[in-house]
Scaffold this motif. Structure first.
Motif, PDB file in Angstrom:
ATOM      1  N   ARG A 117      -7.004   2.226  69.895  1.00 29.76           N
ATOM      2  CA  ARG A 117      -6.672   1.829  68.519  1.00 29.76           C
ATOM      3  C   ARG A 117      -7.968   1.542  67.746  1.00 29.76           C
ATOM      4  O   ARG A 117      -8.171   2.027  66.631  1.00 29.76           O
ATOM      5  N   ALA A 118      -8.854   0.742  68.354  1.00 26.61           N
ATOM      6  CA  ALA A 118     -10.099   0.346  67.702  1.00 26.61           C
ATOM      7  C   ALA A 118     -10.989   1.552  67.420  1.00 26.61           C
ATOM      8  O   ALA A 118     -11.634   1.619  66.365  1.00 26.61           O
ATOM      9  N   LEU A 119     -11.018   2.504  68.343  1.00 29.78           N
ATOM     10  CA  LEU A 119     -11.819   3.706  68.129  1.00 29.78           C
ATOM     11  C   LEU A 119     -11.370   4.442  66.871  1.00 29.78           C
ATOM     12  O   LEU A 119     -12.189   4.871  66.050  1.00 29.78           O
ATOM     13  N   GLY A 120     -10.055   4.590  66.735  1.00 34.50           N
ATOM     14  CA  GLY A 120      -9.530   5.245  65.543  1.00 34.50           C
ATOM     15  C   GLY A 120      -9.881   4.490  64.274  1.00 34.50           C
ATOM     16  O   GLY A 120     -10.273   5.079  63.261  1.00 34.50           O
ATOM     17  N   VAL A 121      -9.746   3.149  64.320  1.00 36.59           N
ATOM     18  CA  VAL A 121     -10.078   2.324  63.154  1.00 36.59           C
ATOM     19  C   VAL A 121     -11.569   2.454  62.832  1.00 36.59           C
ATOM     20  O   VAL A 121     -11.963   2.547  61.659  1.00 36.59           O
ATOM     21  N   TRP A 122     -12.400   2.472  63.885  1.00 41.29           N
ATOM     22  CA  TRP A 122     -13.853   2.576  63.671  1.00 41.29           C
ATOM     23  C   TRP A 122     -14.204   3.884  62.957  1.00 41.29           C
ATOM     24  O   TRP A 122     -14.908   3.882  61.949  1.00 41.29           O
ATOM     25  N   ILE A 123     -13.703   4.992  63.487  1.00 45.39           N
ATOM     26  CA  ILE A 123     -14.064   6.297  62.905  1.00 45.39           C
ATOM     27  C   ILE A 123     -13.495   6.444  61.498  1.00 45.39           C
ATOM     28  O   ILE A 123     -14.156   6.957  60.588  1.00 45.39           O
ATOM     29  N   GLU A 124     -12.269   5.982  61.309  1.00 53.83           N
ATOM     30  CA  GLU A 124     -11.651   6.059  59.976  1.00 53.83           C
ATOM     31  C   GLU A 124     -12.505   5.324  58.954  1.00 53.83           C
ATOM     32  O   GLU A 124     -12.776   5.837  57.852  1.00 53.83           O
ATOM     33  N   ASN A 125     -12.974   4.123  59.301  1.00 54.73           N
ATOM     34  CA  ASN A 125     -13.745   3.330  58.354  1.00 54.73           C
ATOM     35  C   ASN A 125     -15.189   3.816  58.224  1.00 54.73           C
ATOM     36  O   ASN A 125     -15.791   3.700  57.160  1.00 54.73           O
ATOM     37  N   TYR A 126     -15.723   4.386  59.290  1.00 48.99           N
ATOM     38  CA  TYR A 126     -17.073   4.962  59.218  1.00 48.99           C
ATOM     39  C   TYR A 126     -17.110   6.091  58.184  1.00 48.99           C
ATOM     40  O   TYR A 126     -18.051   6.206  57.401  1.00 48.99           O
ATOM     41  N   LYS A 127     -16.058   6.886  58.177  1.00 49.23           N
ATOM     42  CA  LYS A 127     -15.993   7.997  57.228  1.00 49.23           C
ATOM     43  C   LYS A 127     -15.817   7.501  55.795  1.00 49.23           C
ATOM     44  O   LYS A 127     -16.243   8.143  54.836  1.00 49.23           O
ATOM     45  N   LYS A 128     -15.193   6.331  55.644  1.00 48.95           N
ATOM     46  CA  LYS A 128     -14.887   5.830  54.301  1.00 48.95           C
ATOM     47  C   LYS A 128     -16.010   4.994  53.692  1.00 48.95           C
ATOM     48  O   LYS A 128     -16.291   5.087  52.501  1.00 48.95           O
ATOM     49  N   LYS A 129     -16.651   4.124  54.526  1.00 53.48           N
ATOM     50  CA  LYS A 129     -17.542   3.147  53.895  1.00 53.48           C
ATOM     51  C   LYS A 129     -18.837   2.840  54.621  1.00 53.48           C
ATOM     52  O   LYS A 129     -19.562   1.953  54.213  1.00 53.48           O
ATOM     53  N   GLY A 130     -19.136   3.506  55.687  1.00 48.56           N
ATOM     54  CA  GLY A 130     -20.423   3.253  56.334  1.00 48.56           C
ATOM     55  C   GLY A 130     -20.441   1.950  57.094  1.00 48.56           C
ATOM     56  O   GLY A 130     -19.971   1.877  58.226  1.00 48.56           O
ATOM     57  N   ASP A 131     -20.980   0.866  56.518  1.00 51.74           N
ATOM     58  CA  ASP A 131     -21.026  -0.429  57.193  1.00 51.74           C
ATOM     59  C   ASP A 131     -19.712  -1.186  56.985  1.00 51.74           C
ATOM     60  O   ASP A 131     -19.151  -1.211  55.884  1.00 51.74           O
ATOM     61  N   PHE A 132     -19.249  -1.838  58.063  1.00 51.29           N
ATOM     62  CA  PHE A 132     -17.994  -2.592  57.997  1.00 51.29           C
ATOM     63  C   PHE A 132     -17.883  -3.485  59.232  1.00 51.29           C
ATOM     64  O   PHE A 132     -18.594  -3.300  60.224  1.00 51.29           O
ATOM     65  N   GLU A 133     -16.981  -4.444  59.139  1.00 49.28           N
ATOM     66  CA  GLU A 133     -16.644  -5.310  60.276  1.00 49.28           C
ATOM     67  C   GLU A 133     -15.174  -5.677  60.144  1.00 49.28           C
ATOM     68  O   GLU A 133     -14.765  -6.266  59.133  1.00 49.28           O
ATOM     69  N   ILE A 134     -14.375  -5.315  61.133  1.00 40.13           N
ATOM     70  CA  ILE A 134     -12.918  -5.503  61.064  1.00 40.13           C
ATOM     71  C   ILE A 134     -12.436  -6.143  62.370  1.00 40.13           C
ATOM     72  O   ILE A 134     -12.840  -5.736  63.466  1.00 40.13           O
ATOM     73  N   THR A 135     -11.556  -7.123  62.249  1.00 40.99           N
ATOM     74  CA  THR A 135     -10.926  -7.750  63.407  1.00 40.99           C
ATOM     75  C   THR A 135      -9.416  -7.607  63.271  1.00 40.99           C
ATOM     76  O   THR A 135      -8.862  -7.837  62.188  1.00 40.99           O
TER      77      THR A 135
END
Length: 626
Positions: A65-83
Motif C-alpha cells: 500500500r505504502a509503495l503505491g502511495v509513495w510513487i503516486e505522490n512522487y509523480k505529483k509533488k516531489g517532496d512529501f511526508e504521509i502517515t
C-alpha cells in the motif's frame, strides 16, 4: 522508473517482483533510493526528501500500500511526508466462484496485485462445490472447480503480497449443486441442505473441509451455515419428527466445529440463522428478534459474520453490531459490492450502504471487514466491476473519512481505471423511473435484455419512460470509456454493445403492440427492419460478452449464457417471422400482441422509484421454464 530498495526487504522480495511489473518499475542497484524499515507500530509512513525516499511499515500488506502511495505522490509533488493509520486488522474481499462464473488463476492473481496496492489483506474465494474433493468426483463436476494445485498457486501468490487467502465453503445449506448427484442421496435433507445427525453427513463434511483447507497456509476457514430456511423440514422431519430448529442448528454446528478443532482450524459462520430463528417473522434484520439465553450460551466457539448489503443508516449497523457482540462474538462485518443485481453493477446502493456500514464498524471498534462480490443468477456482471467499491473499502481502512476526489485518485492509481467511466455502468439500472442510488435494486438492463419481445412481461412497467433514448445517450460515453481504459477495453466494449442493443430493444414490445393495435402497417414495417438490425446487434453482444468471459473466467458456466443468448436470438427471429406473416396477410392476428400488458409486481407490490427486479426464468416467460 528505476528504484533501488534498501533495508528491511527480505520478506518483500517475491512480492516486489510482482508489483514491479504492475507499476512498470525496474529494480536496480542504481535506481532512485528508497530506504525500507519494518517497525512494530501500526502506522505506515512514506517520505521523500532531498532525493531520497523512505517507507516504514508493520505488515507486508502495508508496505505494498505504502509503495503505491509513495510513487503516486512522487509523480505529483516531489517532496512529501504521509502517515496512514490502519483502522482494521483485516479488510478485503470475498469473490463468488459458485454462480457459474469461476475466475481463472490469472484473473485472481491480477485482482491480488490490485488489492495489494489498495492495501487490502484478505481474499476469500466462495466455493460451494467448485473445489476439488478427490473422494467425490461428482462434487463440482463440469462446474469449473479449482484443483488443489490451482488454489495452492493462488495462495502462494497472495502470501507474497501480504494477503491472506481464506477458504470459504458451505457445511449446511446452499449446496444444491453439490447435492444434486446420486452420491449424495443419503446426506440430503432438502435439495440444498445436508441431513443433520446422519453419520455419513459428517464423513462428507470432514472430507470437504480437509480438501478445502489443504492448499491454504491459513488456519482460518469460513464454513457458511447461512440461509438454511428449510432446516430440519425435509427428510430430517420424516425420520425424526419436528424439533425446535435452534437445537438442530446448534447440534449440527457443534459437530462441524469438532471437525475444525480436530484440524486446529479457526472457523467463522454467517450469523443470519440465529437471528432468523429468534425472529417471529423469520427475518434476519429484525431488531425485535430474541435469541434465548440458553441458545446464546450453547453457541460453539466460532466467529459470527454479520452480512448486510441493504441498510443506508449508520445507526442500524451500529445497533446490529452491538446485537452480535451480545452473542459473545467479536463479529466480522461483510458488506456488498452489488455485482449480483443483474448484468451491470449497482454502484449507487453499494456506495451508500458501504459508507454507512464502514463508518459504523470504525465507531463500534470492529476489527475485521470484507466486501462480498456475489454473482447471483448466472454471473452476468463481470467481477472486475467490483473494483471501485473495493477501493472504497481500502480507503476507509486507512482514513477516518473518504472524499470522492480522494477515492477517484486512488482508484486511478491502484487499478489504472477511470473512476467516472466505471460509474457510467451504474446508469444501466439507474434509469428513468428508478430513484437516486437505486436503493430498491431495480435491474432494468437485465429485464429489458432478456424479456421476450412478443410477450413483454415488463412492458407495462416501463411505459412512457423513454428507455430507448436513455440507453442511446449512454453509447458515446462508453465509446470514450473504451478508449480511456485500455486494460478494461473488452469490458467497456461489451457494455457499449449492450447499450446499443437496449437502445432498440427496451421499448420494442410496446412499439409493436401499439402499432399492431392501431393496424399501422407502415410503423410495423419500420419496427420489422429494426428487429432485423436487433438480431445482428444481439449476436454481436453475445460474441463480445463471450470474449470478455473467456478473458477472465474458466470456460464452464458460459454455456448458461450461450443458452440465454441463443434463446434471445431465436425469439427475435420468431418476432420477425410473426410480424412478417401478419404484414403478408398469412395470419390475421398475432396472439401475443392481443394480450393486455399487465404491470409486473412480482411477489410484492413495488415501491415508488422501482421498475422491478427479477431472475432470468421469471423475466423470459410466464410459463414453466424448468
Amino acid at each position: 522508473m528505476e528504484v533501488n530498495f534498501t533495508g528491511d526487504i527480505t520478506e518483500l522480495s517475491d512480492g516486489l517482483e510482482l508489483i514491479a511489473k504492475e507499476l512498470n518499475l525496474q529494480l536496480t542497484n542504481t535506481g532512485y533510493p528508497i530506504q525500507v524499515k519494518k517497525t512494530a507500530t501500526g502506522d505506515l509512513k512514506v517520505k521523500n526528501k532531498d532525493g531520497k525516499g523512505s517507507i516504514v511499515y508493520k505488515e507486508k500488506i502495508h508496505f505494498f500500500r505504502a509503495l503505491g502511495v509513495w510513487i503516486e505522490n512522487y509523480k505529483k509533488k516531489g517532496d512529501f511526508e504521509i502517515t496512514e493509520s490502519p483502522k482494521f486488522e483485516m479488510n478485503g474481499a470475498m469473490l463468488d466462484a459458485s454462480r457459474n462464473g469461476v475466475l481463472s488463476v490469472l484473473s485472481i492473481q491480477d485482482l491480488l496485485r490490485k488489492m495489494a496496492l489498495m492495501g487490502l489483506n484478505v481474499l476469500m474465494v466462495y466455493t460451494e462445490d467448485t473445489y476439488e474433493v478427490k473422494d467425490y468426483p461428482y462434487f463440482g463436476y463440469m462446474r469449473g472447480r479449482y484443483t488443489e494445485k490451482e488454489i495452492e498457486v493462488c495462495d502462494q501468490y497472495a502470501s507474497s503480497l501480504g494477503i491472506e487467502m481464506i477458504p470459504c465453503i458451505q457445511t449446511l445449506a446452499h449446496l444444491t449443486e453439490a447435492l444434486k448427484w446420486n452420491y449424495a442421496a443419503n446426506i440430503r435433507d432438502t435439495p440444498d441442505i445436508l441431513l443433520v445427525d446422519e453419520p455419513e453427513t459428517y464423513e462428507f463434511i470432514k472430507k470437504i473441509i480437509t480438501a478445502a483447507t489443504k492448499p491454504f497456509k491459513t488456519n482460518r476457514i469460513h464454513i457458511g451455515m447461512d440461509e438454511a430456511f428449510q432446516l430440519g423440514l425435509g427428510r430430517y422431519l420424516s425420520k425424526n419428527g419436528y424439533e425446535e430448529r435452534f437445537n438442530v442448528m446448534n447440534r449440527h454446528l457443534k459437530k462441524v466445529i469438532a471437525i475444525t478443532e480436530e484440524k486446529d482450524l479457526k472457523p467463522m459462520i454467517w450469523s443470519d440463522m440465529y437471528f432468523r430463528l429468534g425472529s417471529r417473522n423469520g427475518g434476519y434484520y429484525d431488531l425485535e428478534a430474541e435469541i434465548p439465553e440458553e441458545v446464546i450460551s450453547s453457541i460453539p466457539n466460532t466467529q459470527l459474520v454479520y452480512w448486510d448489503y441493504y441498510h443506508t443508516e449508520e445507526d442500524f449497523y451500529r445497533t446490529f453490531l452491538q446485537k452480535h457482540k451480545e452473542l459473545g462474538s467479536d463479529p466480522i462485518f461483510a458488506g456488498g459490492v452489488w455485482t449480483w443485481n443483474g448484468i451491470s453493477p449497482n454502484y449507487g446502493k453499494a456506495m451508500v450502504t458501504s459508507e454507512a456500514a464502514l463508518m459504523a464498524c470504525k465507531k463500534e471498534g470492529v476489527k475485521e471487514v470484507f466486501a462480498t462480490m456475489w454473482g447471483d443468477n448466472g454471473a452476468e456482471t463481470p467481477l472486475v466491476t467490483a473494483l471501485p467499491v473495493l477501493q472504497l473499502y481500502a480507503e476507509h481502512s486507512y482514513h477516518e473519512t473518504v472524499t470522492r476526489a480522494h477515492l477517484e485518485e486512488r482508484f486511478n492509481y491502484c487499478t489504472g481505471g477511470n473512476f467516472s467511466d466505471f460509474m457510467r455502468l451504474n446508469d444501466f439500472d439507474e434509469t428513468p423511473g428508478v430513484s437516486k442510488d437505486n436503493l430498491h435494486e431495480s435491474n432494468p438492463s437485465k429485464i429489458l435484455l432478456w424479456q421476450d419481445i412478443l410477450i413483454g412481461l415488463y412492458d407495462a412497467n416501463i411505459r412512457d419512460l423513454s428507455m430507448d433514448q436513455h440507453y442511446k445517450e449512454l453509447i458515446p460515453d462508453l465509446e470514450i470509456a473504451k478508449q480511456n481504459n485500455q486494460e478494461w477495453k473488452k469490458m467497456f466494449e461489451f457494455y457499449e454493445q449492450l447499450a446499443k442493443v437496449l437502445s432498440i430493444k427496451s421499448e420494442m414490445g410496446n412499439h409493436l403492440k401499439l402499432s399492431y393495435e392501431t393496424a399501422d402497417r407502415e410503423a410495423l414495417s419500420v419496427h420489422l427492419n429494426k428487429l432485423i438490425e436487433l438480431k445482428d446487434l444481439t449476436n454481436d453482444l453475445r460474441q463480445k460478452h463471450r470474449s470478455l468471459w473467456f478473458s477472465m473466467n474458466k470456460a464452464f458456466g458460459w454455456e448458461v449464457l450461450d443458452i440465454r443468448y441463443g434463446g434471445l436470438v431465436a425469439r427475435i427471429e420468431t418476432a420477425i417471422h410473426r410480424v412478417e406473416q401478419w404484414l403478408e396477410g398469412t395470419i390475421s392476428t398475432i396472439e401475443e400482441l392481443e394480450e393486455e400488458r399487465l404491470h409486473f409486481e412480482g411477489p410484492y407490490p413495488m415501491p415508488e422509484g422501482s421498475i422491478g427486479r427479477n431472475i432470468y426464468k421469471r423475466i423470459v416467460t410466464a410459463g414453466n421454464l424448468a
